[in-house]
Design a protein around this motif. Structure first.
Motif, PDB file in Angstrom:
ATOM      1  N   ASN A 171      -7.638  -1.714   6.794  1.00  0.00           N
ATOM      2  CA  ASN A 171      -8.019  -1.775   5.368  1.00  0.00           C
ATOM      3  C   ASN A 171      -7.196  -2.721   4.714  1.00  0.00           C
ATOM      4  N   GLY A 172      -5.918  -3.129   5.313  1.00  0.00           N
ATOM      5  CA  GLY A 172      -4.878  -3.838   4.610  1.00  0.00           C
ATOM      6  C   GLY A 172      -5.317  -5.250   4.018  1.00  0.00           C
ATOM      7  N   PRO A 173      -5.959  -5.994   4.934  1.00  0.00           N
ATOM      8  CA  PRO A 173      -6.330  -7.404   4.624  1.00  0.00           C
ATOM      9  C   PRO A 173      -7.321  -7.376   3.338  1.00  0.00           C
ATOM     10  N   CYS A 176       0.813  -1.309  -0.013  1.00  0.00           N
ATOM     11  CA  CYS A 176       0.214   0.149  -0.023  1.00  0.00           C
ATOM     12  C   CYS A 176       0.907   1.224  -0.004  1.00  0.00           C
ATOM     13  N   PRO A 177       0.308   2.254  -0.411  1.00  0.00           N
ATOM     14  CA  PRO A 177       1.160   3.545  -0.549  1.00  0.00           C
ATOM     15  C   PRO A 177       1.368   4.302   0.832  1.00  0.00           C
ATOM     16  N   SER A 178       0.653   3.635   1.931  1.00  0.00           N
ATOM     17  CA  SER A 178       0.897   4.224   3.386  1.00  0.00           C
ATOM     18  C   SER A 178       0.021   5.352   3.362  1.00  0.00           C
ATOM     19  N   CYS A 179      -0.521   5.631   4.590  1.00  0.00           N
ATOM     20  CA  CYS A 179      -1.353   7.072   4.796  1.00  0.00           C
ATOM     21  C   CYS A 179      -1.207   7.316   6.326  1.00  0.00           C
ATOM     22  N   GLY A 180      -2.136   8.259   6.745  1.00  0.00           N
ATOM     23  CA  GLY A 180      -2.065   8.531   8.261  1.00  0.00           C
ATOM     24  C   GLY A 180      -2.270   7.309   9.299  1.00  0.00           C
ATOM     25  N   ARG A 181      -2.844   6.299   8.607  1.00  0.00           N
ATOM     26  CA  ARG A 181      -3.156   5.107   9.577  1.00  0.00           C
ATOM     27  C   ARG A 181      -2.036   4.020   9.725  1.00  0.00           C
ATOM     28  N   THR A 182      -0.965   4.368   8.735  1.00  0.00           N
ATOM     29  CA  THR A 182       0.321   3.442   8.821  1.00  0.00           C
ATOM     30  C   THR A 182       1.051   3.127   9.886  1.00  0.00           C
ATOM     31  N   GLY A 210       0.082  -1.300   5.483  1.00  0.00           N
ATOM     32  CA  GLY A 210       0.165  -0.663   6.740  1.00  0.00           C
ATOM     33  C   GLY A 210      -0.620  -0.685   7.944  1.00  0.00           C
ATOM     34  N   CYS A 211      -2.038  -1.110   7.827  1.00  0.00           N
ATOM     35  CA  CYS A 211      -2.932  -1.290   8.851  1.00  0.00           C
ATOM     36  C   CYS A 211      -3.691  -2.633   8.632  1.00  0.00           C
ATOM     37  N   ILE A 212      -4.308  -2.723   9.799  1.00  0.00           N
ATOM     38  CA  ILE A 212      -5.079  -4.077   9.850  1.00  0.00           C
ATOM     39  C   ILE A 212      -6.524  -3.545   9.380  1.00  0.00           C
TER      40      ILE A 212
HETATM   41  S1  SF4 Z   1      -3.780  -0.155   3.928  1.00  0.00           S
HETATM   42 FE1  SF4 Z   1      -4.072   0.946   5.665  1.00  0.00          FE
HETATM   43  S2  SF4 Z   1      -2.113   2.024   5.881  1.00  0.00           S
HETATM   44 FE2  SF4 Z   1      -2.201   1.568   3.789  1.00  0.00          FE
HETATM   45  S3  SF4 Z   1      -3.032   3.119   2.490  1.00  0.00           S
HETATM   46 FE3  SF4 Z   1      -4.676   1.689   3.075  1.00  0.00          FE
HETATM   47  S4  SF4 Z   1      -5.584   2.648   5.013  1.00  0.00           S
HETATM   48 FE4  SF4 Z   1      -3.414   3.385   4.789  1.00  0.00          FE
END
Ligand code: SF4
Length: 660
Positions: free
Chosen positions: A599-601, A562-568, A595-597
């Motif tokens: 949305n990641g899965p 993922c591109p990462s975001c504020g949740r990462t 980066g996060c559980i």
């Molecule tokens: S998977 Fe999570 S951390 Fe990665 S871009 Fe999507 S919302 Fe952000």
């Protein structure tokens, strides 16, 4: 292949460039759609609660060409902090429209819609929690679900209307609701329906400041979904809403650029798309310049050389079928992967080590040749015959006149059309013939039909290159001429990103539609030898990258990051580089790095393994969609991931390719 009726068109023309006319949507001072240029956008990666960090990052993004900036708002407190970020930006003279990114939290959306210029909602999780369950819905229970959505979504629409806020209904292939999955499956149609359910509610409330997107990490799925969306909007008489184009989790470096260009570029070629976001696992300010290379090609495209129109497409643009060709040696047929032919025609090849640029390595000790997973299958030497025996089954294609000078059966001829029609001598097994659309005479096509040794090499000088080459494929399909086809493209030497992006668009767009049995990719400038070999290496890797991105030939590990975001929850760039370093020899294995559980899965789509941030310093490992190990300390998570791959028998020890 059946003819597709014109009612199933998804763009203005398959042969003449023109942008699909959309309605204009007002987003702050930067309207989108209508006659506005194709807009560039990106998303911040710092924590939304870090006002200063967010502002600094937004300013860097705007400085590199970003026209809208998206910021995640995972809960009310971040949505509220968008106000502080916006205030500070305006105080610093930056008026870039802000977009709040919402998943799962209608209350954050309703607050953000009062603050920023646009909200993005994901119809897969706005009103639904992902349970990874297949639930059987009756018509009644399905309708009851739709009513529930209407109830949850209506307040946001009303706020957007009141505040003049725009909205993107942004479907992601990886996060479709259980309801959609149960009825439509994991399909482009499911993606489209997911957005239409929300769009119908907006329509009923007479709200039209809407942009739509259909993102997926697999460019093939993504392209089909956007095409289908346009067709459904027309069919159901919706307004022509602007399209936001993007490939999710494209990764980084050359892979990220190639994958993004295959998906986004294919649609841009047909005039679809009003804004582009390239998602790279890199600093966000890198994204707009990459997107700009993609869209700038279309500023002057209208003036292209005319291409004979085609009324009906002979292939289904909403599904994938590879054009079946007859087998000529290891080209075409049912089971051969598309081949990569390295173009060495502008280089004097004199030494074994010159072939390192195309993945073939000579090891003086123990005096052996090796090749890596991206070793070219053929070389095209033009009139510069290679003076030594080629290794690893590599075959040499020479221009016909040069080929005539040798009796070596391992060398193969490349004819022009006139040479081919007039030739007294041909190869007994394979004869390559290069031609462009202008040369498709009945006499020539007739000769090709009866020659079981011929392999076509398609070329074009038209700036509307992909549609012209596609037009030739249409002709071959209609005439049921099943000769294998190589796609030949050469580019001027500019910069590496431009070459990758242009080639991935022009060639990838054809492979997305199932066209092509091989790629010849080269430069059309003469360069000093070392420089020419460096560009040959880039071309070779780009050709393999295009085949990988279009899922035609897997030659390396596939990373869906993922591109990462504020949740990462961890440094995605560093982690991706670390995982890549240890696993990049696992050809065909797909690894999701998310980066996060939250949305990641969902977003890691069809990855075989997932490495997902589940808390500060904690990683959860997945096998496909199943959790295998929860909350592993990040220090040992990569080892555990490799252990998992080994457990499944998918591990091989990295081969040591000696460099000299
Ligand atoms: S998977 Fe999570 S951390 Fe990665 S871009 Fe999507 S919302 Fe952000």
């Amino acid at each position: 292949m059946n003819l597709i009726t014109t009612t199933k068109q998804y763009c203005n023309s398959l042969t003449e460039y023109s942008r699909r006319q959309t309605i204009e949507v007002k987003i702050g001072d930067v309207p989108m759609g209508g006659n506005n240029p194709i807009r560039l956008q990106s998303m911040t990666t710092v924590d939304t609660m870090d006002t200063k960090g967010s502002v600094e990052q937004v300013l860097r993004m705007v400085a590199t060409g970003c026209e809208y900036v998206r910021i995640t708002a995972p809960s009310l407190k971040e949505a509220q902090n968008l106000e502080a970020i916006k205030k500070e930006l305006r105080a610093r003279g930056c008026n870039v429209p802000l977009v709040a990114d919402i998943h799962f939290t209608p209350n954050a959306a309703e607050l953000a819609a009062r603050i920023v210029e646009k909200v993005r909602i994901n119809p897969g999780n706005y009103a639904d929690k992902k349970r990874f369950e297949t639930i059987e819905y009756s018509n009644d229970s399905y309708d009851a679900e739709l009513e529930r959505i209407r109830h949850k979504f209506t307040p946001l629409v009303k706020i957007c209307k009141e505040y003049g806020t725009a909205m993107r209904i942004g479907t992601n292939h990886g996060s479709l609701s259980d309801r959609i999955l149960s009825r439509y499956g994991d399909t482009p149609l499911g993606m489209v329906e997911s957005a239409l359910e929300f769009l119908r509610i907006c329509q009923d409330l007479n709200y039209h400041q809407i942009v739509l997107s259909m993102k997926a990490s697999n460019p093939q799925v993504m392209v089909q979904a956007y095409r289908l969306l346009v067709q459904k909007l027309d069919e159901e008489k919706f307004k022509p809403y602007p399209l936001h184009l993007g490939v999710t989790e494209a990764g980084d470096g050359e892979d990220g650029r190639i994958k993004s260009s295959v998906g986004i570029g294919t649609l841009l070629e047909d005039g679809l798309g009003d804004t582009v976001r390239v998602s790279l696992t890199e600093e966000p300010e890198v994204e707009a310049p990459v997107a700009k290379i993609m869209v700038d090609r279309y500023l002057t495209r209208k003036n292209h050389k005319p291409i004979t129109p085609i009324g009906e497409s002979p292939v289904d643009p909403f599904g994938y079928t590879r054009r079946i060709t007859r087998e000529v040696a290891n080209l075409g047929g049912h089971h051969h992967v598309p081949r990569v032919i390295a173009d060495l025609s502008r280089i004097e090849i004199t030494d074994y080590k010159d072939l390192r640029s195309i993945g073939h390595f000579y090891l003086p000790e123990p005096d052996k040749w090796r090749m890596n997973d991206q070793g070219a299958d053929y070389v095209y030497s033009g009139s510069k015959a290679i003076p030594f025996m080629l290794p690893n089954g590599l075959k040499e294609i020479r221009d016909y006149k040069t080929w005539l000078l040798s009796d070596d059966l391992n060398k193969l001829p490349l004819f022009t059309t006139s040479e081919y029609l007039d030739a007294d001598k041909k190869h007994s097994e394979i004869n390559f013939v290069r031609f462009s659309i202008e040369e498709l005479s009945p006499e020539f096509l007739g000769a090709l039909t009866h020659d079981k040794t011929v392999v076509a090499v398609l070329e074009t000088t038209n700036t509307h290159a992909m549609p012209e080459l596609r037009r030739i494929f249409f002709e071959l399909v209609e005439k049921q001429l099943d000769i294998p086809v190589l796609i030949l493209r050469t580019y001027p030497v500019t910069d590496e990103d431009t070459l990758r992006i242009h080639a991935a668009t022009d060639i990838g767009g054809l492979y997305i539609d199932g066209f092509g049995d091989g790629i010849i990719l080269g430069m059309n400038s003469d360069l000093p030898k070392e420089e020419a070999l460096r560009w040959t290496d880039i071309c070779n890797k780009t050709a393999f990258g295009i085949l990988q991105a279009t899922r035609n030939r897997m030659s390396k590990t596939e990373y869906i990051s993922c591109p990462s975001c504020g949740r990462t929850l961890f440094d995605l760039q560093e982690t991706t580089a670390m995982i890549r370093k240890r696993t990049d020899h696992l050809k065909g294995v797909k690894i999701g790095i998310m980066g996060c559980i939250v949305n990641g899965p969902g977003e890691m789509a069809d990855a075989d393994y997932g490495y997902v941030g589940s808390g500060p310093g904690r990683i959860t490992l997945y096998r496909s969609k199943d959790v295998v190990k929860k909350n592993v300390p990040s220090k040992q998570a990569v080892d555990e991931l490799i252990g998992l791959i080994k457990e499944d028998g998918n591990w091989i020890d990295p081969e040591l390719i000696e460099k000299f």
